[in-house]
Design an enzyme around this catalytic site. Structure first.
Site, PDB file in Angstrom:
ATOM      1  N   GLN A  48       0.847  -1.192   0.000  1.00 49.25           N
ATOM      2  CA  GLN A  48       0.000   0.000   0.000  1.00 49.25           C
ATOM      3  C   GLN A  48       0.883   1.244   0.000  1.00 49.25           C
ATOM      4  O   GLN A  48       1.901   1.292   0.689  1.00 49.25           O
ATOM      5  CB  GLN A  48      -0.891  -0.008   1.250  1.00 49.25           C
ATOM      6  CG  GLN A  48      -1.838   1.168   1.359  1.00 49.25           C
ATOM      7  CD  GLN A  48      -2.799   1.015   2.540  1.00 49.25           C
ATOM      8  OE1 GLN A  48      -3.340  -0.060   2.772  1.00 49.25           O
ATOM      9  NE2 GLN A  48      -3.002   2.082   3.280  1.00 49.25           N
ATOM     10  N   ASN A  50       0.694   5.453   0.618  1.00 54.12           N
ATOM     11  CA  ASN A  50      -0.116   6.512   1.210  1.00 54.12           C
ATOM     12  C   ASN A  50       0.544   7.867   0.976  1.00 54.12           C
ATOM     13  O   ASN A  50       1.766   7.945   0.828  1.00 54.12           O
ATOM     14  CB  ASN A  50      -0.268   6.308   2.720  1.00 54.12           C
ATOM     15  CG  ASN A  50      -0.960   5.014   3.071  1.00 54.12           C
ATOM     16  OD1 ASN A  50      -1.771   4.506   2.315  1.00 54.12           O
ATOM     17  ND2 ASN A  50      -0.626   4.470   4.216  1.00 54.12           N
ATOM     18  N   HIS A  63       2.277   6.815  15.823  1.00 50.51           N
ATOM     19  CA  HIS A  63       1.309   5.778  15.465  1.00 50.51           C
ATOM     20  C   HIS A  63       1.969   4.418  15.258  1.00 50.51           C
ATOM     21  O   HIS A  63       3.120   4.328  14.846  1.00 50.51           O
ATOM     22  CB  HIS A  63       0.598   6.140  14.152  1.00 50.51           C
ATOM     23  CG  HIS A  63      -0.089   7.466  14.181  1.00 50.51           C
ATOM     24  ND1 HIS A  63      -0.189   8.270  13.072  1.00 50.51           N
ATOM     25  CD2 HIS A  63      -0.737   8.126  15.174  1.00 50.51           C
ATOM     26  CE1 HIS A  63      -0.858   9.370  13.377  1.00 50.51           C
ATOM     27  NE2 HIS A  63      -1.197   9.311  14.654  1.00 50.51           N
ATOM     28  N   LYS A  72       7.503   0.828   6.972  1.00 51.94           N
ATOM     29  CA  LYS A  72       7.236   2.001   6.137  1.00 51.94           C
ATOM     30  C   LYS A  72       8.515   2.547   5.528  1.00 51.94           C
ATOM     31  O   LYS A  72       9.538   2.663   6.215  1.00 51.94           O
ATOM     32  CB  LYS A  72       6.583   3.110   6.970  1.00 51.94           C
ATOM     33  CG  LYS A  72       5.230   2.743   7.542  1.00 51.94           C
ATOM     34  CD  LYS A  72       4.695   3.833   8.455  1.00 51.94           C
ATOM     35  CE  LYS A  72       3.333   3.450   9.024  1.00 51.94           C
ATOM     36  NZ  LYS A  72       2.839   4.468   9.976  1.00 51.94           N
ATOM     37  N   TYR A 132       4.459   7.479   1.762  1.00 56.30           N
ATOM     38  CA  TYR A 132       5.086   6.301   2.335  1.00 56.30           C
ATOM     39  C   TYR A 132       4.489   5.018   1.781  1.00 56.30           C
ATOM     40  O   TYR A 132       3.304   4.919   1.514  1.00 56.30           O
ATOM     41  CB  TYR A 132       5.040   6.308   3.863  1.00 56.30           C
ATOM     42  CG  TYR A 132       3.711   6.566   4.521  1.00 56.30           C
ATOM     43  CD1 TYR A 132       3.026   5.551   5.164  1.00 56.30           C
ATOM     44  CD2 TYR A 132       3.158   7.840   4.532  1.00 56.30           C
ATOM     45  CE1 TYR A 132       1.819   5.792   5.806  1.00 56.30           C
ATOM     46  CE2 TYR A 132       1.953   8.091   5.166  1.00 56.30           C
ATOM     47  CZ  TYR A 132       1.288   7.060   5.805  1.00 56.30           C
ATOM     48  OH  TYR A 132       0.091   7.307   6.428  1.00 56.30           O
ATOM     49  N   ASP A 172      -4.658  12.272  18.180  1.00 57.94           N
ATOM     50  CA  ASP A 172      -3.259  12.272  18.602  1.00 57.94           C
ATOM     51  C   ASP A 172      -3.056  12.956  19.953  1.00 57.94           C
ATOM     52  O   ASP A 172      -2.048  12.722  20.619  1.00 57.94           O
ATOM     53  CB  ASP A 172      -2.378  12.926  17.540  1.00 57.94           C
ATOM     54  CG  ASP A 172      -2.166  12.021  16.330  1.00 57.94           C
ATOM     55  OD1 ASP A 172      -2.535  10.836  16.395  1.00 57.94           O
ATOM     56  OD2 ASP A 172      -1.628  12.507  15.313  1.00 57.94           O
TER      57      ASP A 172
END
Length: 194
Positions: A48, A50, A63, A72, A132, A172
């Site tokens: 994936q 992003n 996170h 990542k 990323y 957050d």
């Protein structure tokens, strides 16, 4: 090889500098090459991609995903960010330690963060586009986090951004502190926490 891979003091983290070819027309570089990454021992599979856009002062993080941890490969497509990874692998000699790097679209540098880390970044430029690649899919039910200014981890955001007053999401603002007795992940980045 189209990349320089620089090991960081925390095992598994790499700063990655692609070779950039430029002239009066512009530039060209490879963002990712499986062949080169595999030759460097980084044999991950990305599933994936992003991308986010943020204004100056935005802080996203810290996170992680629990049962579906994500490795990542991160970079600033536009602008400049201070990017941070926190080691959450129980039993690691650097458990609870962090490493930070300034990612700059002009330098085209990247940062590889494997599974088993918390991740976040702070925008230093007026605007930043952050991209990323991830080794697992996003699972909203699987989110975890650590407070960005946790005293035990002690990220020195102020050294990079004096007078820091970050813009945070409501989510957050509510992350718990780092807990030294929490298990988080094992050394293989398998979730062993609560």
């Amino acid at each position: 090889m189209a990349f320089e891979f620089r090991k960081c003091f925390i095992e598994g983290l790499y700063e990655v500098q692609p070779k950039v070819f430029g002239d009066n027309r512009g530039y060209f570089f490879e963002v990712y090459s499986e062949k080169d990454f595999f030759e460097a021992g980084l044999c991950m599979k990305f599933v994936q991609d992003n991308q986010s856009s943020s204004s100056k002062g935005v802080l996203r993080g810290l996170h992680f995903q629990t049962k579906h941890p994500q490795g990542k490969l991160v970079r600033a497509v536009e602008g400049k960010v201070y990017d941070v990874a926190v080691d959450l692998r129980n039993g690691s000699p650097t458990f609870g330690k962090y490493y930070g790097v300034v990612l700059d679209a002009e330098k085209q540098n990247q940062f590889y963060i494997p599974e088993g880390f918390a991740h976040g970044f702070y925008v230093l430029s007026e605007h930043a586009v952050f991209a990323y690649k991830c080794t697992d899919f996003y699972h909203p039910e699987d989110e975890g986090g650590i407070m960005w200014n946790d005293a035990t981890v002690g990220i020195e955001w102020d050294k990079i951004a004096p007078g820091l007053e970050p813009l945070l999401s409501e989510k957050d603002k509510k992350h718990p502190s780092f807990n030294t007795s929490e298990k988080y992940f094992d050394l293989n980045a398998k979730w062993i926490g609560k």
